[in-house]
Structures are given as C-alpha cells and as structure tokens.
Design a protein around this motif. Structure first.
Motif, PDB file in Angstrom:
ATOM      1  N   ILE A 208      12.766  63.813 106.386  1.00 58.80           N
ATOM      2  CA  ILE A 208      13.774  64.224 105.409  1.00 58.80           C
ATOM      3  C   ILE A 208      13.330  63.700 104.055  1.00 58.80           C
ATOM      4  O   ILE A 208      13.240  62.490 103.849  1.00 58.80           O
ATOM      5  CB  ILE A 208      15.167  63.668 105.770  1.00 58.80           C
ATOM      6  N   LYS A 209      13.012  64.606 103.117  1.00 55.32           N
ATOM      7  CA  LYS A 209      12.413  64.181 101.862  1.00 55.32           C
ATOM      8  C   LYS A 209      12.940  64.979 100.678  1.00 55.32           C
ATOM      9  O   LYS A 209      13.357  66.122 100.811  1.00 55.32           O
ATOM     10  CB  LYS A 209      10.885  64.366 101.908  1.00 55.32           C
ATOM     11  N   MET A 210      12.857  64.352  99.519  1.00 57.23           N
ATOM     12  CA  MET A 210      13.053  65.022  98.240  1.00 57.23           C
ATOM     13  C   MET A 210      11.731  65.027  97.480  1.00 57.23           C
ATOM     14  O   MET A 210      10.838  64.238  97.749  1.00 57.23           O
ATOM     15  CB  MET A 210      14.110  64.289  97.403  1.00 57.23           C
ATOM     16  N   GLY A 211      11.646  65.949  96.515  1.00 62.85           N
ATOM     17  CA  GLY A 211      10.494  65.967  95.623  1.00 62.85           C
ATOM     18  C   GLY A 211       9.213  66.463  96.256  1.00 62.85           C
ATOM     19  O   GLY A 211       8.117  66.058  95.847  1.00 62.85           O
ATOM     20  N   ILE A 212       9.306  67.360  97.234  1.00 70.04           N
ATOM     21  CA  ILE A 212       8.092  67.840  97.891  1.00 70.04           C
ATOM     22  C   ILE A 212       7.446  68.962  97.073  1.00 70.04           C
ATOM     23  O   ILE A 212       8.080  69.590  96.231  1.00 70.04           O
ATOM     24  CB  ILE A 212       8.379  68.346  99.323  1.00 70.04           C
ATOM     25  N   ASP A 213       6.202  69.237  97.360  1.00 74.81           N
ATOM     26  CA  ASP A 213       5.483  70.357  96.763  1.00 74.81           C
ATOM     27  C   ASP A 213       5.816  71.605  97.583  1.00 74.81           C
ATOM     28  O   ASP A 213       5.505  71.671  98.767  1.00 74.81           O
ATOM     29  CB  ASP A 213       3.976  70.076  96.796  1.00 74.81           C
ATOM     30  N   GLU A 214       6.455  72.579  96.960  1.00 72.20           N
ATOM     31  CA  GLU A 214       6.894  73.780  97.675  1.00 72.20           C
ATOM     32  C   GLU A 214       5.811  74.843  97.811  1.00 72.20           C
ATOM     33  O   GLU A 214       6.059  75.911  98.374  1.00 72.20           O
ATOM     34  CB  GLU A 214       8.102  74.398  96.979  1.00 72.20           C
ATOM     35  N   ASP A 241      22.139  66.801  94.480  1.00 72.79           N
ATOM     36  CA  ASP A 241      23.060  67.900  94.751  1.00 72.79           C
ATOM     37  C   ASP A 241      22.476  68.976  95.650  1.00 72.79           C
ATOM     38  O   ASP A 241      23.200  69.872  96.079  1.00 72.79           O
ATOM     39  CB  ASP A 241      23.538  68.532  93.440  1.00 72.79           C
ATOM     40  N   GLY A 242      21.175  68.919  95.950  1.00 78.70           N
ATOM     41  CA  GLY A 242      20.643  69.961  96.825  1.00 78.70           C
ATOM     42  C   GLY A 242      19.142  70.007  96.974  1.00 78.70           C
ATOM     43  O   GLY A 242      18.595  71.042  97.350  1.00 78.70           O
ATOM     44  N   GLY A 243      18.446  68.911  96.676  1.00 80.94           N
ATOM     45  CA  GLY A 243      16.998  68.960  96.612  1.00 80.94           C
ATOM     46  C   GLY A 243      16.217  68.469  97.812  1.00 80.94           C
ATOM     47  O   GLY A 243      14.998  68.301  97.730  1.00 80.94           O
ATOM     48  N   ALA A 244      16.863  68.231  98.953  1.00 84.88           N
ATOM     49  CA  ALA A 244      16.140  67.712 100.128  1.00 84.88           C
ATOM     50  C   ALA A 244      15.502  68.833 100.938  1.00 84.88           C
ATOM     51  O   ALA A 244      16.007  69.962 100.969  1.00 84.88           O
ATOM     52  CB  ALA A 244      17.080  66.901 101.007  1.00 84.88           C
ATOM     53  N   PHE A 245      14.406  68.506 101.607  1.00 90.69           N
ATOM     54  CA  PHE A 245      13.691  69.433 102.490  1.00 90.69           C
ATOM     55  C   PHE A 245      13.486  68.762 103.839  1.00 90.69           C
ATOM     56  O   PHE A 245      13.222  67.557 103.920  1.00 90.69           O
ATOM     57  CB  PHE A 245      12.323  69.796 101.904  1.00 90.69           C
ATOM     58  N   THR A 246      13.583  69.545 104.908  1.00 93.53           N
ATOM     59  CA  THR A 246      13.354  68.990 106.243  1.00 93.53           C
ATOM     60  C   THR A 246      13.365  70.123 107.265  1.00 93.53           C
ATOM     61  O   THR A 246      13.207  71.295 106.901  1.00 93.53           O
ATOM     62  CB  THR A 246      14.421  67.921 106.571  1.00 93.53           C
ATOM     63  N   ASP A 247      13.557  69.783 108.544  1.00 94.52           N
ATOM     64  CA  ASP A 247      13.668  70.794 109.599  1.00 94.52           C
ATOM     65  C   ASP A 247      14.866  70.467 110.477  1.00 94.52           C
ATOM     66  O   ASP A 247      15.506  69.425 110.321  1.00 94.52           O
ATOM     67  CB  ASP A 247      12.384  70.860 110.435  1.00 94.52           C
ATOM     68  N   SER A 248      15.187  71.352 111.403  1.00 93.95           N
ATOM     69  CA  SER A 248      16.401  71.177 112.210  1.00 93.95           C
ATOM     70  C   SER A 248      16.310  69.985 113.150  1.00 93.95           C
ATOM     71  O   SER A 248      17.317  69.334 113.439  1.00 93.95           O
ATOM     72  CB  SER A 248      16.705  72.455 113.003  1.00 93.95           C
ATOM     73  N   LYS A 249      15.109  69.664 113.616  1.00 92.50           N
ATOM     74  CA  LYS A 249      14.964  68.525 114.538  1.00 92.50           C
ATOM     75  C   LYS A 249      15.242  67.207 113.830  1.00 92.50           C
ATOM     76  O   LYS A 249      15.877  66.313 114.393  1.00 92.50           O
ATOM     77  CB  LYS A 249      13.559  68.535 115.154  1.00 92.50           C
ATOM     78  N   ALA A 250      14.759  67.081 112.604  1.00 93.54           N
ATOM     79  CA  ALA A 250      15.019  65.857 111.840  1.00 93.54           C
ATOM     80  C   ALA A 250      16.502  65.735 111.508  1.00 93.54           C
ATOM     81  O   ALA A 250      17.073  64.641 111.543  1.00 93.54           O
ATOM     82  CB  ALA A 250      14.191  65.849 110.559  1.00 93.54           C
ATOM     83  N   LEU A 251      17.150  66.858 111.207  1.00 92.22           N
ATOM     84  CA  LEU A 251      18.585  66.834 110.933  1.00 92.22           C
ATOM     85  C   LEU A 251      19.376  66.453 112.176  1.00 92.22           C
ATOM     86  O   LEU A 251      20.392  65.750 112.098  1.00 92.22           O
ATOM     87  CB  LEU A 251      19.041  68.189 110.401  1.00 92.22           C
ATOM     88  N   ASP A 252      18.909  66.890 113.330  1.00 89.06           N
ATOM     89  CA  ASP A 252      19.556  66.499 114.584  1.00 89.06           C
ATOM     90  C   ASP A 252      19.425  64.994 114.807  1.00 89.06           C
ATOM     91  O   ASP A 252      20.376  64.329 115.230  1.00 89.06           O
ATOM     92  CB  ASP A 252      18.928  67.262 115.756  1.00 89.06           C
TER      93      ASP A 252
END
Length: 359
Positions: A208-214, A241-252
């Motif tokens: 779970i991260k912010m500030g990634i290279d898209e 307010d909305g800048g995090a990136f991750t996947d469903s497994k990490a959110l679980d």
C-alpha cells in the motif's frame, strides 16, 4: 489520448484466475466469483481484482479484458481516506494529535476563509467543515485534461471557494483531507507520502503506497457502453484524499489487521472512528442498500439487514471498495481501472450488489 473501442465480447474477452492462496472456497463464494466475472465480461470491464474473506474461506481472483495489459496495482481513490484516517488515528492514539484540536493551531492560510479558525481535526475527518471541494472547481478538471493539475498544497488551496457552506453538517470534500495531509507533515516533519508509506510498511503492508510512478498503468473512462477513452496518461495528483495505490490482496490484509487482529489500532481507537453522522441528502444508493452514515474517515453501508464499514473510491481513472462486516467477520476488497458514468453505474449497481446479495 486515444479511443479505446470494445468489440465483440466473444472475440475479445477472457478471464484469468490467480493461483488460490488458500483451500478451495465454499460454494457461495464460487458463486459470487462466477457472477462477478459474468458482469465484467458482459459490461466490458477493462481490469478487476476482488478478494473476499469469510470465516469459511477466501475467494481471490483477477479478470482482465484481452485488449488490456494485466497490472498488479491500482489507484484506490477516496478509499485512501480510510487508510489515511487510520494513520492519523495512530497519531491520536499516541497522543501526538487530539481530535478536537483546532485546525488553525497548525495551519495558517494565505487568504482568509471566514469561520476557518473554529474548525477542528474532527471536522476534517468527518466532512463537517463546510470547506468547498477543490476538485469541484472547473479549473481543476480543465487542468487535469491539459496534464497540468495542481500538485502542491498551495495550488490546491487556491482553488477553494472562500466560503464555508453546510458548516457542521456532512458535506463530502477532498479539501478536508489535503488539510489533514498538511497537518501530518507539520507534526511528523515528513512529506505526507513518506509518513503514510512508512506507517503501512512498518505494519507489514508495504504494497500500500503513495507517490508511485504510474508509467505503464492503464485506465479507461467510459460514458457509454460502446466506447471509453484511454486516460492512462492523466495524472490526478491526489494526496491523503485519494492518492494511494495497491491491490485487493493488500487491502484484504489491511482489513484483517485492523478489524480481526486489531494490530493497527487499539479497539477503543477504532470505536472512536465509528462515531456516525447522517449523510442526509448525500446518501449513496447501492442496489437495494444505502450508504447513509459517515464516521471519522469511514462509511457505513447498510445492505440486506447487515452493516458494512469501510470506504469507496472513485476517481476519473479508478474505482475501489474496501468494507468489513464486523458481525460476520467478512472482508471485501475490490479494485478496477475504469471510471466514468457507465462504469460507475456498473460498479455500484451491478458488481457490488452481486457480491453483497450472496453474503
């Protein structure tokens, strides 16, 4: 930007299943999986990841359209507010911040907003500040499409109307969380993404991260069922307010640590997040259910007589949902790389009800 055309479903659609991390899920979870995949195929969803964990098992899979590259991370939009609130409540738990502190004790605005001096941290967390949403300023959208969207706190604040409306009542605004972002920076002496990333990495959630290279990530914006724009190159530059990136497994795993293991926050702190206010005219219908209450960084979804706690996220590129049923210990985490009127309707009125109807 190029036009991304979907042709015959039978020619272009297929789905791929990830390796199951656990034993074969029970029948009702397999049924949900089949329903979700069918909707994704029929409605031309570009990519989707879903993880559902219950006391009886887990289902975890991804789906992607043949014309779309598989990706391993997604923007989660406003679901970031849930994750940000947890990180902020850790500061409250550690007595580095108090929920009733005045915002003006930390921030001084370069242009006055009448009533600003009376706002508290709690007003920001639960959207009762009355601060206008900077993303509703027409200039924000224009700049986004020109790849010139505001990146800094000062640039975003410059888009805020200098009035407080609906002060004390729920009024959803991204501005609340960029103010919280700035306060965290002042308290910790770190850039907001550094504090956020270190907090989650230290809790075993480095995915779970912010500030990634898209670069290389795809996203699509669909207003109709016939076509959608490839908006992969749009950069929205959200923060807390909305800048995090991750996947469903990490959110679980996040939901498991927060609600099952209670290793991210103490139970009494979690209860403090669950101080609900009615959303009044800003309720969100979800199939036969509704989101009608907001806590401190979290939403409450009522569906089929059950209560699910978490957050939704929807930007111009992504959609997500992260919810937990504390009564039945059920966690649901879903992410997609599509948005726009058409995809939003499919997400909220078809995909989510298909999941909740069988839980």
């Amino acid at each position: 930007m190029t036009l991304f055309l979907f042709t015959s479903i039978s020619q272009l659609l297929f789905f791929i299943f990830c390796e199951k991390e656990y034993t074969e899920p029970p029948t009702f979870l397999k049924k949900i999986e089949k329903k979700v995949v069918k909707i994704a195929k029929n409605r031309n969803i570009p990519s989707l990841e879903l993880t559902i964990r219950t006391e009886n098992g887990i289902v975890d899979f991804y789906y992607n359209h043949k014309a779309v590259k598989k990706q391993s991370t997604y923007g989660i939009g406003s679901t970031t507010k849930f994750l940000s609130a947890v990180a902020i409540f850790k500061l409250i738990e550690d007595k580095k911040l108090r929920i009733n502190d005045k915002v003006s004790d930390y921030l001084t605005l370069t242009r006055p907003i009448p009533g600003f001096e009376s706002l508290t941290i709690k007003n920001l967390l639960n959207h009762t500040s009355g601060l206008a949403d900077y993303t509703k300023n027409p200039g924000w959208m224009e700049n986004l499409m020109d790849d010139n969207v505001p990146k800094t706190f000062e640039e975003k604040v410059s888009l805020i109307d200098e009035t407080l409306e609906n002060r004390g009542s729920f009024s959803y605004s991204n501005t609340n969380y960029i103010f919280l972002q700035k306060i965290v920076e002042i308290l910790t002496g770190q850039p907001y993404d550094a504090y956020f990333n270190r907090f989650y990495a230290s809790n075993g959630l480095s995915a779970i991260k912010m500030g990634i290279d898209e670069t290389g990530l795809q996203a699509f914006f669909g207003q109709t069922d016939r076509e959608s724009l490839d908006v992969s190159n749009w950069r929205e530059h959200y923060g807390f307010d909305g800048g995090a990136f991750t996947d469903s497994k990490a959110l679980d795993r996040f939901l498991t640590k927060l609600y099952r293991d209670k290793s991210l926050l103490e139970p009494k702190t979690i209860e403090e997040m669950n101080e609900w206010i009615e959303m009044d005219l800003m309720t969100i219908p979800i199939g036969n259910g509704i989101i009608s209450a907001y806590g401190n960084g979290i939403m409450r979804l009522s569906y089929g007589g059950e209560a699910f706690i978490g957050h939704f996220g929807s930007t111009l590129k992504y959609q997500s949902m992260v919810f937990f049923n504390t009564k039945k210990n059920i966690s649901i985490s879903m992410v997609t790389n599509c948005s726009g009127r058409y995809y939003n309707n499919v997400f909220f009125q078809e995909l989510i009800p298909a999941i909740l109807d069988d839980l």
